[in-house]
Design an enzyme around this catalytic site. Structure first.
Site, PDB file in Angstrom:
ATOM      1  N   GLY A  15    -107.143 -32.015  -8.725  1.00  0.00           N
ATOM      2  CA  GLY A  15    -107.876 -30.657  -7.942  1.00  0.00           C
ATOM      3  C   GLY A  15    -108.332 -29.933  -6.723  1.00  0.00           C
ATOM      4  O   GLY A  15    -108.091 -30.980  -5.536  1.00  0.00           O
ATOM      5  N   SER A  43    -100.958 -35.802 -15.455  1.00  0.00           N
ATOM      6  CA  SER A  43    -101.073 -35.564 -13.159  1.00  0.00           C
ATOM      7  C   SER A  43    -100.536 -37.034 -12.982  1.00  0.00           C
ATOM      8  O   SER A  43     -99.369 -37.166 -11.896  1.00  0.00           O
ATOM      9  CB  SER A  43    -101.969 -35.254 -12.971  1.00  0.00           C
ATOM     10  OG  SER A  43    -102.638 -34.149 -12.942  1.00  0.00           O
ATOM     11  N   CYS A 133    -122.232 -25.567  -5.428  1.00  0.00           N
ATOM     12  CA  CYS A 133    -121.958 -25.304  -3.788  1.00  0.00           C
ATOM     13  C   CYS A 133    -123.086 -24.115  -3.011  1.00  0.00           C
ATOM     14  O   CYS A 133    -123.462 -24.307  -2.075  1.00  0.00           O
ATOM     15  CB  CYS A 133    -120.763 -24.988  -3.852  1.00  0.00           C
ATOM     16  SG  CYS A 133    -120.082 -23.697  -5.508  1.00  0.00           S
ATOM     17  N   SER A 163    -112.782 -19.515  -5.014  1.00  0.00           N
ATOM     18  CA  SER A 163    -112.158 -21.034  -5.566  1.00  0.00           C
ATOM     19  C   SER A 163    -112.913 -22.017  -5.888  1.00  0.00           C
ATOM     20  O   SER A 163    -113.206 -23.084  -6.735  1.00  0.00           O
ATOM     21  CB  SER A 163    -111.606 -21.326  -3.731  1.00  0.00           C
ATOM     22  OG  SER A 163    -113.108 -21.535  -2.883  1.00  0.00           O
ATOM     23  N   GLY A 164    -114.729 -21.386  -6.228  1.00  0.00           N
ATOM     24  CA  GLY A 164    -115.424 -22.268  -7.055  1.00  0.00           C
ATOM     25  C   GLY A 164    -115.078 -21.815  -8.232  1.00  0.00           C
ATOM     26  O   GLY A 164    -115.611 -23.168  -9.512  1.00  0.00           O
ATOM     27  N   ARG A 240    -119.741 -12.935  -8.515  1.00  0.00           N
ATOM     28  CA  ARG A 240    -117.956 -13.074  -7.670  1.00  0.00           C
ATOM     29  C   ARG A 240    -117.410 -12.212  -7.071  1.00  0.00           C
ATOM     30  O   ARG A 240    -116.924 -11.515  -7.588  1.00  0.00           O
ATOM     31  CB  ARG A 240    -117.279 -13.939  -8.978  1.00  0.00           C
ATOM     32  CG  ARG A 240    -115.969 -14.494  -8.836  1.00  0.00           C
ATOM     33  CD  ARG A 240    -116.195 -15.688  -7.663  1.00  0.00           C
ATOM     34  NE  ARG A 240    -116.478 -17.132  -9.373  1.00  0.00           N
ATOM     35  CZ  ARG A 240    -117.124 -17.900  -9.452  1.00  0.00           C
ATOM     36  NH1 ARG A 240    -116.850 -18.875  -8.026  1.00  0.00           N
ATOM     37  NH2 ARG A 240    -117.702 -19.123  -9.634  1.00  0.00           N
ATOM     38  N   HIS A 247    -118.107 -19.231   0.167  1.00  0.00           N
ATOM     39  CA  HIS A 247    -119.434 -18.045  -0.491  1.00  0.00           C
ATOM     40  C   HIS A 247    -120.555 -17.740   1.246  1.00  0.00           C
ATOM     41  O   HIS A 247    -120.706 -18.675   1.707  1.00  0.00           O
ATOM     42  CB  HIS A 247    -120.393 -19.260  -1.285  1.00  0.00           C
ATOM     43  CG  HIS A 247    -119.449 -20.178  -2.838  1.00  0.00           C
ATOM     44  ND1 HIS A 247    -118.479 -18.785  -3.138  1.00  0.00           N
ATOM     45  CD2 HIS A 247    -120.155 -20.742  -3.547  1.00  0.00           C
ATOM     46  CE1 HIS A 247    -118.562 -19.556  -3.768  1.00  0.00           C
ATOM     47  NE2 HIS A 247    -118.772 -20.257  -4.431  1.00  0.00           N
ATOM     48  N   ASN A 320    -116.986 -23.377   0.628  1.00  0.00           N
ATOM     49  CA  ASN A 320    -117.649 -24.194  -1.126  1.00  0.00           C
ATOM     50  C   ASN A 320    -117.011 -25.602  -1.063  1.00  0.00           C
ATOM     51  O   ASN A 320    -117.560 -25.871  -1.669  1.00  0.00           O
ATOM     52  CB  ASN A 320    -117.641 -22.934  -2.161  1.00  0.00           C
ATOM     53  CG  ASN A 320    -116.299 -22.347  -1.940  1.00  0.00           C
ATOM     54  OD1 ASN A 320    -116.298 -21.836  -1.447  1.00  0.00           O
ATOM     55  ND2 ASN A 320    -115.703 -22.563  -3.439  1.00  0.00           N
TER      56      ASN A 320
END
Length: 341
Positions: A15, A43, A133, A163-164, A240, A247, A320
């Site tokens: 990730g 994976s 975050c 991206s959070g 968002r 952030h 973040n």
């Protein structure tokens, strides 16, 4: 006798945060003896280079942690709930980036610039929690003010990068922007309930019975736990925005005693992990595009809230994925090996 190097596992290695954890370990020259990359079965076989060696992803199981000293988790709360206790039982110290254990009373919730002494309490369950975050960057910025003048109340509005939500959200914003510029009839909307491109969504995580989102209540509860002070009033609105990384937060603080803008600027200039960017005459203030890929928490637009006696406003920005996740975890691990293992 203290070890010279440590066996480290990264859970959720494929990730965005897992990748950043590996990059941070390498970039900060963390003393890794062996690296174990763990993820789901789909994976398995993927490979990543770390310090000149190729490591293959292995399937995460309860038996994955034999010989592991430190396990960095960032694969979702349900994964941490299931596998973090198994890692701790095998002798690893878990540093968990999810919400699974943050509010457990016997699990330390740590931001190294704010409450590093809490790391000593890892022995209770073998688990240390990384805060949310948005909470991390806020408390890094507010800790110097809290120590100098006390804090009665915090009102925070966040402007959080996609991206959070992970790689799928990054990809979706990119696809939406391209679709709109190409004047396509269909705009892909899968990750969020509405289009995020050129939009702002006042909706992060699920809504609770009190009308707040779970993201907002994380900031309330985690801030009080990190400061060890339930008297601090905290209210949050989490939004968002169509930004890839970084952030941003508008923070209003009511302090216990009056503190001037000049004092706050001096505190920020000296605070660990903080970079002061506050030169309005030069149009210099924290920007998400400047924070991306950086370790610091950037603070600017410091000014008095003229509507109350002891009020301050700040604008706080951080990457973040780095300080809000991977870097904070690795900083905890650095203190752990330096002082406790």
């Amino acid at each position: 006798m203290r070890k010279q190097a440590y066996n480290v596992a990264v859970v959720g290695a494929t990730g965005a945060v897992g990748n950043e954890m590996m990059a941070t370990l390498e970039g900060r020259d963390f003393p890794v003896a062996e690296l174990k990359l763990l993820a789901s079965a789909r994976s398995v076989g993927r490979s990543y280079e770390f310090k000149g060696r190729e490591y293959q992803v292995e399937e995460l199981t309860e038996d994955s942690f034999a010989g592991v000293d430190i396990a960095l988790f960032s694969a979702g709360g349900s994964i941490s709930t299931r596998f973090a206790p198994a890692a701790a039982a095998a002798g690893a110290v878990v540093i968990d980036n999810t919400n699974a254990f943050r509010m457990e009373p016997d699990v330390p919730l740590v931001v190294p610039e704010v409450n590093p002494g809490e790391i000593a309490n890892y022995r209770s369950r073998g688990i240390i929690a990384n805060p949310n975050c948005s909470t991390i960057q806020m408390v890094v910025a507010l800790k110097p003010i809290y120590d100098a003048a006390g804090i009665r109340r915090i009102v925070v509005s966040t402007y959080q990068a996609v991206s959070g939500s992970g790689k799928k959200a990054i990809d979706e914003l990119e696809k939406q922007v391209l679709a709109l510029f190409n004047q396509e009839n269909e705009i892909p909307v899968n990750v969020y309930p509405h289009q995020i491109a050129f939009n702002c969504l006042p909706h992060i995580d699920v809504f609770l019975d009190n009308g707040y989102s779970r993201e907002e209540m994380k900031m309330v509860n985690e801030t009080r736990k990190i400061f060890s002070d339930d008297r601090v009033g905290v209210t949050a609105t989490a939004v968002r925005v169509p930004v890839f990384f970084g952030h941003s937060e508008s923070i209003n603080v009511e302090t216990e005693r009056k503190i001037s803008v000049a004092e706050v600027r001096e505190l920020m200039a000296q605070a660990p992990g903080v970079e002061l960017v506050d030169e309005l005459e030069e149009n210099l203030y924290p920007l998400a595009i400047d924070a991306a890929g950086r370790d610091e928490t950037f603070v600017g637009r410091i000014r008095e809230d003229e509507s109350i006696a002891n009020g301050l406003n700040l604008w706080v920005v951080a990457d973040n994925i780095r300080k809000g996740a991977a870097l904070n975890a690795v900083q905890i691990a650095e203190i752990l090996i330096r002082e406790y293992l």
